[in-house]
Design a protein around this motif. Structure first.
Motif, mmCIF file in Angstrom:
data_model
loop_
_atom_site.group_PDB
_atom_site.id
_atom_site.type_symbol
_atom_site.label_atom_id
_atom_site.label_comp_id
_atom_site.label_asym_id
_atom_site.label_seq_id
_atom_site.Cartn_x
_atom_site.Cartn_y
_atom_site.Cartn_z
ATOM 1 N N THR A 12 -5.834 7.047 -6.459
ATOM 2 C CA THR A 12 -4.989 6.795 -5.299
ATOM 3 C C THR A 12 -4.489 5.353 -5.347
ATOM 4 N N LYS B 227 -3.124 2.607 -2.666
ATOM 5 C CA LYS B 227 -2.919 2.275 -1.256
ATOM 6 C C LYS B 227 -1.992 1.066 -1.216
ATOM 7 N N ALA C 98 0.155 -1.802 1.093
ATOM 8 C CA ALA C 98 0.217 -2.466 2.398
ATOM 9 C C ALA C 98 1.214 -3.609 2.337
ATOM 10 N N TYR D 21 -3.372 -1.447 -3.946
ATOM 11 C CA TYR D 21 -4.789 -1.330 -4.269
ATOM 12 C C TYR D 21 -4.975 -0.076 -5.124
ATOM 13 N N ASP E 144 -13.947 2.972 -1.654
ATOM 14 C CA ASP E 144 -13.606 3.037 -0.229
ATOM 15 C C ASP E 144 -13.427 1.646 0.378
ATOM 16 N N ILE F 40 -11.624 -2.183 0.001
ATOM 17 C CA ILE F 40 -10.526 -2.830 -0.717
ATOM 18 C C ILE F 40 -10.626 -4.357 -0.716
#
Length: 103
Positions: A13, A15, A17, A89, A96, A98
């Motif tokens: 995954t 992530k 931001a 990330y 779980d 970061i």
């Protein structure tokens, strides 16, 4: 920017931001348990990863923060203008966390 990741790192995954810094805003010393990449969107960011010299990144420039490496400085390089950046990330199946502050 292109970076080689450890052959053991399985990325499942990503992530993303967007982070906006006020003039002069800075982070504490920290570490990312996962590889982190980013790009400065606006303004200038001062970055220093442990073992590397400090550098100023301007809009359009990218950065890489290796997993489990202390980030000594990550701050808005300007005391007068805001700055923004996007961070990516790279998460594996068991990741779980970061970011973690270090003293």
């Amino acid at each position: 920017m292109e970076r080689q990741l450890s052959p053991e790192k399985q990325v499942e995954t990503v992530k993303v931001a967007r982070i906006d810094f006020r003039p002069g805003q800075r982070t504490h010393r920290h570490v990312h348990p996962v590889p982190t990449m980013g790009i400065v969107l606006k303004g200038a960011i001062r970055l220093q990863v442990e073992g590397e010299p400090a550098r100023i990144l301007k809009a359009g420039e990218s950065f890489f923060e290796p997993a489990n490496t202390v980030v000594l400085h990550f701050e808005n390089a300007s005391t007068h203008s805001a700055a923004s950046f996007a961070t990516f990330y790279l998460l594996g199946p068991d990741d779980d966390e970061i970011i973690r502050e270090v003293r």
